[in-house]
Every structure is written in C-alpha cells, then in structure tokens.
Design a protein around this motif. Structure first.
Motif, PDB file in Angstrom:
ATOM      1  N   TYR A  13       0.823  -1.151   0.196  1.00 36.73           N
ATOM      2  CA  TYR A  13       0.196  -0.068   0.132  1.00 36.73           C
ATOM      3  C   TYR A  13       0.964   1.238   0.214  1.00 36.73           C
ATOM      4  N   ILE A  46       0.879   4.141  -2.845  1.00 37.56           N
ATOM      5  CA  ILE A  46       0.576   5.483  -2.702  1.00 37.56           C
ATOM      6  C   ILE A  46       1.613   6.331  -2.902  1.00 37.56           C
ATOM      7  N   ASN A  59       2.421  12.884  -9.023  1.00 28.61           N
ATOM      8  CA  ASN A  59       1.925  14.295  -9.089  1.00 28.61           C
ATOM      9  C   ASN A  59       2.792  15.291  -8.786  1.00 28.61           C
ATOM     10  N   VAL A  78       0.233  15.977 -20.582  1.00 27.70           N
ATOM     11  CA  VAL A  78      -1.085  16.363 -20.005  1.00 27.70           C
ATOM     12  C   VAL A  78      -1.846  16.321 -21.210  1.00 27.70           C
ATOM     13  N   ALA A 125      -6.924   5.242   4.952  1.00 31.30           N
ATOM     14  CA  ALA A 125      -6.503   4.560   3.593  1.00 31.30           C
ATOM     15  C   ALA A 125      -7.562   5.317   2.524  1.00 31.30           C
ATOM     16  N   GLU A 171      -6.922   8.808   2.085  1.00 27.98           N
ATOM     17  CA  GLU A 171      -5.561   9.123   1.622  1.00 27.98           C
ATOM     18  C   GLU A 171      -5.875   8.872   0.116  1.00 27.98           C
ATOM     19  N   ILE A 172      -6.305   7.794  -0.427  1.00 28.77           N
ATOM     20  CA  ILE A 172      -6.718   7.766  -1.789  1.00 28.77           C
ATOM     21  C   ILE A 172      -7.488   8.554  -2.360  1.00 28.77           C
ATOM     22  N   LEU A 208      -5.413  11.804  -2.769  1.00 31.16           N
ATOM     23  CA  LEU A 208      -4.596  11.695  -3.958  1.00 31.16           C
ATOM     24  C   LEU A 208      -5.367  12.012  -5.218  1.00 31.16           C
ATOM     25  N   GLN A 216      -6.305  15.441  -5.957  1.00 32.40           N
ATOM     26  CA  GLN A 216      -5.184  16.096  -6.247  1.00 32.40           C
ATOM     27  C   GLN A 216      -4.572  16.101  -7.724  1.00 32.40           C
ATOM     28  N   ARG A 217      -4.688  14.712  -8.189  1.00 35.56           N
ATOM     29  CA  ARG A 217      -4.265  14.410  -9.502  1.00 35.56           C
ATOM     30  C   ARG A 217      -5.117  15.267 -10.531  1.00 35.56           C
ATOM     31  N   LEU A 263      -4.621  18.909 -10.507  1.00 38.45           N
ATOM     32  CA  LEU A 263      -3.379  19.147 -11.046  1.00 38.45           C
ATOM     33  C   LEU A 263      -3.561  19.109 -12.853  1.00 38.45           C
ATOM     34  N   MET A 264      -4.194  18.081 -13.219  1.00 40.59           N
ATOM     35  CA  MET A 264      -4.267  18.132 -14.594  1.00 40.59           C
ATOM     36  C   MET A 264      -5.046  19.257 -15.180  1.00 40.59           C
ATOM     37  N   HIS A 266      -5.398  22.043 -13.941  1.00 43.43           N
ATOM     38  CA  HIS A 266      -4.621  23.259 -14.195  1.00 43.43           C
ATOM     39  C   HIS A 266      -3.479  23.492 -14.977  1.00 43.43           C
ATOM     40  N   LEU A 267      -2.880  22.041 -15.108  1.00 43.65           N
ATOM     41  CA  LEU A 267      -1.850  22.142 -16.190  1.00 43.65           C
ATOM     42  C   LEU A 267      -2.520  22.357 -17.472  1.00 43.65           C
ATOM     43  N   ARG A 268      -3.669  21.678 -17.785  1.00 43.82           N
ATOM     44  CA  ARG A 268      -4.150  21.965 -19.120  1.00 43.82           C
ATOM     45  C   ARG A 268      -4.556  23.285 -19.319  1.00 43.82           C
ATOM     46  N   GLU A 290      -3.340  25.813 -18.050  1.00 36.43           N
ATOM     47  CA  GLU A 290      -2.076  26.787 -18.253  1.00 36.43           C
ATOM     48  C   GLU A 290      -1.573  26.465 -19.771  1.00 36.43           C
ATOM     49  N   LEU A 291      -1.621  25.410 -20.309  1.00 33.45           N
ATOM     50  CA  LEU A 291      -1.231  25.007 -21.514  1.00 33.45           C
ATOM     51  C   LEU A 291      -1.979  25.642 -22.665  1.00 33.45           C
ATOM     52  N   GLU A 345      -1.205  29.408 -22.793  1.00 28.75           N
ATOM     53  CA  GLU A 345      -0.065  29.745 -23.351  1.00 28.75           C
ATOM     54  C   GLU A 345      -0.166  29.558 -24.736  1.00 28.75           C
ATOM     55  N   ARG A 346      -0.879  28.528 -25.336  1.00 29.42           N
ATOM     56  CA  ARG A 346      -1.278  28.510 -26.858  1.00 29.42           C
ATOM     57  C   ARG A 346      -1.763  29.727 -27.350  1.00 29.42           C
TER      58      ARG A 346
END
Lengths: 232, 246, 210, 59
Positions: free
Chosen positions: B218, B222, B229, B245, D30, D33-34, D37, D40-41, D44-45, D47-49, D51-52, D55-56
């Motif tokens: 686990y 994790i 990330n 991305v 557990a 936490e999962i 995460l 969060q991912r 982030l995705m 956000h990054l998109r 930004e991209l 920028e374009r």
C-alpha cells in the motif's frame, strides 16, 4: 594607489573575533538577552499557580518544570542566531570566507550558550528555592543545566539554520527542535530526580556529556549544510 | 523487456520515473488489495482467540504493521534524503516528500490503535509506555518535516532542507528511543507493554506478516502515485509534461 | 598574486523555477583582466555571480579555478575570492570599524585602525570609523561596504552591480581601485547596468541571453 | 472457525468498539488518502491543461 599590507591572523584569533562580535552585538540589544531570562522566571512561576502551592507536589515537579522552562527559554533566542546576519548579508560573507564555516557555527552556538544557557544555569537555583529544592538538589540541577544547555544551543543551531528566511520561522523552529531536545530533557531532569530518589546520578550526567560531545561533532556539520542550502 | 537492459540511472530522471511509476503502481495496488483481503481473513477467521486478551488482541493485526511502517518509512525517507544530498538527484527529494505524509498517517494510526488497545487491556487510553511515547515523538518528527516542506516556497530548497532535517531526525531516533526507554524504566517498574503481545500462535504470526507486507505494498503504491503528482507539478514547464497532459 | 590564475566557465547553464535562463556559456578569464557580465534584467546575471562564488549550485557545466572545479577545492578557492553582492554585510548596531575589522578578520587578516581610516578616506567616508552603521546614509553604507575590497587580499573579485547608487566621484574611485587590483595581477567579474571604463584595459565582455 | 453466529462475530467478545474502531479507522484513513490523491491529481491535470491552453492562446 598602493596595496595595503595587512597583519595575518591565526585561526584561533579569527574565532575569538567572531565570538567577541556575537557577544558585543547581543549586549547592545540587552532586551534580547534579558527577555528569555525573564520568560524563564515567569513560566516557572506559573506552575505553582496552576497546580497549587502544595509543597510535596511542587518538590516532585521541580526538576521537570525547571528543565522544560529552560528548554523553552533557550529556544526563544535561537531564532536570531543567524537571522540578523542573514538579512544584512554578513552570513554570505561568513559562508564565503576562508574561515571554516563549521567553526564559525561553533562560535555562534557558544555565544548562544554564554548568553542564554549560562544565565539560566545561574538563575535556576533561585527558582529551585521557590519549589523547595535544597542544597544538594540545587547543585545537581545547576550541573545538569550546565552540561545540557550547550547541547540545546548546538542542536538549536540546526533548526535556526533550516528556518532562515522561512514563513513563520519562530513556530516552525520550535516544532522542528523540541522533539530533538527530548533526550536532554530526560537526562537533565532525570539527574535531579534520581538523586532525590537516592539513586546515583553518574549515569545521567555521563549521558548528558555524551550528548554534548555527539552534538558538538554532528550539529555544526548539519548546520553548515543547512546554511548553505538557505543561502542558495 | 529484458531486465538486464534496464539502465537504472536512466530512471533517476524524473520524466522517466514518471512513466515507470505509472506502470508500476497498479501492480503494487493490486498486491496490496489481495494481501489485505487475505490478511483480514486470517486475522478474523483463522487466528484463534487469545487466552488472555480474548478477541481484543486482534487489534495487533493493524497496530503492529502501522507502527512498523511508520518507522520503516522514516528510514527510507532519510535514505532518499541522504542520497539526494550526496548525489544531488532531483528525484530523491521528491520521493522523500512523497513518503512523508503516508509515514505520518501510519504513525497516527499506530497511536490511535495503540490507544484503542490500551483502553480495554490497561484501562487507560494512554499510558506513557516507551513504545507509545517514541511513536508519538516520531509523529512529531514527521509533522516537523511536513511543516518545513510546506513553508519553503522553492521546492529544490525545500527538498534539501527537509533532507537535512530527516537525516538529523534519523540520527536522533535511536537516541530518543533509548532515552525514553531509560526514562520509562526509571519511572514505572514493570508495565504491560505492547511488545509483550500474547504468546503467538502460528496463524497469528502469519496474519501479522501478511498484513505487514500488505501495508508495504500500500505504502509503495501510494508513494508512487504521489510522486507522479509531485513530478508533474515540479516539471510543469517542460515539454514532456505538456505532451503528457494532452 | 599568482599571475597564471584562470577562471573558466565550461558550458555553464542555469535555470530558475523550471525556466532556462542561459546555457552553454564558455569563457576564460586570465589574471589582470576583468569580465563584464552584461544582459537584460532577469537574464541571470546575479545567478551567474552566485554560482561563481559557490553560493548557488551549478546545474549544468562547470566553473574551474586554476583548472580545477571550484566545488572540489572550496577552502583554497575561497581564500582567493572576495564577493560583494546587493547586501552590504554591515550590522547596523556596530561601528564602521568593528564591521570592517570583522569581515576582514574572516578572510584571515587584521587591519589596523590607521589602515581602516585610510581606506575610508579613500572612499569619501573619512572619519566615520567610530560611527554606528545605522547613523550612515544609504550611499555611505555602500561606500563602507566597497572599502572592504581595499582591505581584501583576494585575487578574484566578484562584484554584483557595484556602481549602482554611486555618484560620479564614487564611480571614479571604485574604477581606480579595480584598475589597481588588475594591475597587481588581480581579476574581477563585474555586473553593471551602466557602461564603465576601468583603466585603459578593455573589458572582456560576456553577454548573457536565453 | 471460532464464530458461531454473525452477531458473535460483530460483538468480538465484547471488544467490538475497540477492534472495529481500529480496523475501521485504518480503512477510513486509507480511503481518505486515496481519494485525496485522486482529487489532487485531477486538479493538477485541469490546472496544467488550462495553463497549456492559455499559453497556446497567447502565442
């Protein structure tokens, strides 16, 4: 224009100059030296008000309370160990000087001990009396503080270096450093208690001394690394 | 792929590790799930009732793995940190910061399950047992690491500062443990200790072992997901992240 | 001073916050010469200087002093180095004399009072040696900081914008000081917004661009 | 097997609160936490998109 001919200095005199500078700087800001000391007295005096004036209880608590107050007081002044030199650029000059940085760190830790640890050692018996400690116990309290507070300065210098120029450095510093102070607290306060319980204190004091030696060796190493990182 | 052709240093570049981690984490997650199921089955249906502690002892099937993991993760974190400081690899710091939150959670779990065990066994939620006290201090060390990490804006500097802190911490952990133990024996004579768990029947041991491995899996899964990330966030200006991305 | 000293940049590169500032910078500086680092704001002039001092980590390429990478010979290299950054390195609650003797002591030398007074006089802050730094004006503080150079025995001076906020006389003074230093076999790496002539010697120019 | 009935299993010999509390809390931590995460991912995705894209658009 002619080039100046300067007198060469030995390493010992450089370190002495560094120590003298630290001391004279601190003495010019008397408040900063006295405040932790006053804090020590106030904190220690709050405990009887909190738990009541029963003398047997106070006597039992005295070593722990005085040691914890000493930890907190020593930590108060840690933050400014490098902070002022960091802000005005003197720290850069120290890092870039030909003098080994580790030795300058030791000089700084020593000055911190002289200005915050040693006064605590001298002040402790007065507070010990308030808690009903007597003669022998007071002596052992002072001895344990004398052996323990230099370790506090040395370990604290790591935290001070890590938190340079960081948001909320003061609180962060205490969070980083206090857990590392636990062994010193245990053996320091333990020495006084062991004596009160009629046990030998040789073990406690030699462990305190061992911690001092260990931290004198490792802490400057960690601190110089941390300082270089902070200046990057 | 022939395993011998893998060039390990190639994977120390964050972008390579990002994809490697992406392929690896599902395996670890699956293993974790399977082993947890197996471990739970053993803990509840195979392991016999303990003669002294009745069914209450079953808490050790989560308590022991959690406290072991909290200590191991700190060691692994410090190892990454030391590696990062010595060789100046970017990935090491990222791995250390990916491990820290999970380690802190395990330390927290170990404390709470310890308390849940202590209440019926000793009649108190908390006793200043040497193990529990050390675990508490370990949690403080984790919290310090996380606090330092979050209060430095420049991630490279944060990684390095945290690496120094982790190394200082790992030198101190044995000293702290020793001093707490010393303090404990001085203040209370023989006390019940979590280490003195019931005389272990073989199924109990197996259950615990499998749970420990499950927790390992686990934690690895994790950490891999979290480091992905972190890598994306740190490398956001690079071309490969822009491709990834899309 | 060693007249065979060289400072070499080999394929030096630098990035900040994931953005590339410059890369592939090659350059050799010999004793008696000075390097004028030019470039627009934010191109990494200060970063370059901090790398030269070893304050910032070198990300790609290398910096060599006398043929050896600087990080492998930190102790010897630092003896040859004097850095003057944006910060003055002066403690406000100490006197000018105390500050100068301390920073000079760090390099392993002890100036006499007369020497400090002489240097201060040269920089137009005559008779200030016993004054607290906090009682000086910004310009005076900068001059005191610069006078540290005159007390330095280092061969390589690394100066970040030393001419900023200096009046004409100050610029002249500093340029003369650097010229003397070069004539004695010294070297200097200097960033500056304004064009400054130092002696008759043309500067070696390093134009930074992304 | 040592359980005679489901209710006996859930009672855990009187230690239900402590045993189920421990296992439950561990599971909860557990899961949280999962989920954290994952979100969060996703953030982030996104956000990054964004930004991209910006920028374009600007170039």
């Amino acid at each position: 224009m002619k080039k100046l001919q300067l007198r060469k200095l030995g390493l010992a005199s450089v370190l002495l100059a560094a120590l003298r500078r630290e001391l004279s700087l601190a003495l010019r800001q008397k408040g900063e030296v006295l405040t932790p000391l006053v804090f020590f007295v106030v904190i220690a005096s709050l405990f009887p008000l909190g738990v009541g004036p029963e003398s047997a209880l106070l006597l039992r608590m005295a070593p722990g309370v005085l040691w914890v107050s000493a930890l907190l007081a020593a930590m108060l002044s840690l933050q400014r160990l490098f902070a002022m030199d960091y802000v005005d650029g003197s720290l850069e000059q120290m890092v870039l000087s030909a003098t080994p940085l580790g030795l300058l760190v030791v000089a700084k830790a020593l000055s911190h001990f002289l200005l915050s640890g040693l006064p605590l050692v001298l002040m402790a018996p007065v507070l010990g009396l308030q808690f009903g400690l007597e003669g022998r116990a007071l002596g052992i309290l002072m001895l344990s503080l004398l052996l323990g507070t230099p370790t506090l300065s040395l370990i604290g210098s790591i935290g001070a270096a890590l938190t340079l120029g960081v948001r909320g450095a003061g609180v962060l510093l205490s969070l980083l450093i206090l857990p590392l102070y636990i062994p010193v607290l245990i053996f320091g306060a333990g020495a006084v208690e062991a004596d009160a319980a009629g046990l030998g204190i040789g073990g406690h004091l030699s462990l305190l001394a061992a911690l001092l030696v260990l931290s004198a060796f490792f802490a400057p190493l960690a601190t110089t690394t941390a300082l270089r990182i902070s200046l990057e | 792929m022939n395993i011998r052709t893998i060039h390990w240093f190639k994977f120390s570049a964050p972008q390579n590790f990002y994809f490697l981690a992406g392929r690896m984490w599902p395996w670890f997650a699956t293993l974790a799930a399977v082993l947890t199921a197996l471990g739970l089955w053993i803990s509840f249906f195979v392991a016999p009732t303990d003669a002294q502690q009745g069914e209450g002892y079953r808490i050790i099937f989560v308590h022991v793995p959690a406290s072991q993991m909290s200590m191991f993760i700190y060691l692994v974190m410090a190892a990454w940190a030391g590696f990062g400081l010595a060789f100046n690899t970017r990935l090491s710091g990222m791995m250390a910061s990916a491990l820290a939150p999970t380690g802190a959670l395990f330390a927290f779990l170990s404390l709470v399950t310890g308390a849940l065990w202590g209440k019926p066994m000793w009649g108190a939620w908390w006793v200043w047992d040497a193990r529990l006290t050390s675990e508490l201090i370990l949690l403080f060390l984790y919290l310090g690491f996380l606090a330092l990490q979050s209060s430095i804006d420049d991630p490279r500097r944060a990684d390095k500062a945290c690496a120094v802190l982790a190394l200082v911490g790992v030198v101190n952990v044995p000293i702290i443990y020793f001093s707490v133990k010393w303090w404990n024996t001085l203040h209370q004579g023989a006390s019940v200790s979590l280490t003195k768990s019931p005389t272990m029947a073989i199924p109990m041991l197996w259950g615990m072992l499998i749970m420990v491995v499950a927790f390992w899996m686990y934690a690895i899964a994790i950490a891999l997901v979290r480091v992905r990330n972190i890598i994306l966030d740190r490398e956001r200006h690079t071309e490969w992240v822009k491709h990834a991305v899309e | 001073m060693n007249t065979a000293s060289t400072l070499t940049f080999a394929k030096l590169g630098c990035s900040r916050g994931g953005r590339l500032l410059f890369q592939g910078v090659d350059c050799v500086l010999e004793a008696g010469r000075w390097l004028y680092v030019a470039g627009a704001n934010g191109v990494g002039k200060t970063s370059l200087l901090r790398m030269v001092c070893g304050l910032a980590q070198i990300e790609s390429g290398n910096i060599l002093w006398n043929g050896l990478p600087i990080h492998t010979q930190r102790e010897t290299y630092l003896q040859d180095l004097c850095y003057l950054g944006h910060l003055n390195a002066l403690q406000e609650s100490m006197t000018v004399k105390e500050n100068l003797s301390f920073t000079t002591a760090l390099t392993g030398f002890a100036p006499t009072i007369a020497q400090i007074q002489e240097v201060l006089a040269r920089f137009g802050v005559r008779g200030r040696d016993q004054q607290l730094v906090r009682h000086l004006s910004q310009g005076q503080k900068r001059r005191v900081a610069l006078s540290r150079l005159a007390l330095s025995a280092a061969q390589l001076w690394v100066l970040d914008e030393p001419f900023v906020a200096m009046d004409e006389a100050g610029v002249r003074m500093l340029a003369d000081l650097i010229e003397t230093h070069l004539n004695n076999g010294g070297m200097a790496v200097v960033t500056s917004h304004q064009q400054v002539a130092i002696g008759a010697m043309p500067a070696q120019r390093l134009e930074l661009s992304p | 097997m040592q359980w005679n009935s489901i209710s006996e299993f859930f009672a855990m010999g009187g230690y239900a609160f402590y045993v189920w509390g421990s296992f439950g809390l561990t599971a909860l931590v557990a899961v949280v936490e999962i989920l954290l995460l994952r979100s969060q991912r996703r953030e982030l995705m996104v956000h990054l998109r964004n930004e991209l894209l910006s920028e374009r658009a600007s170039s």
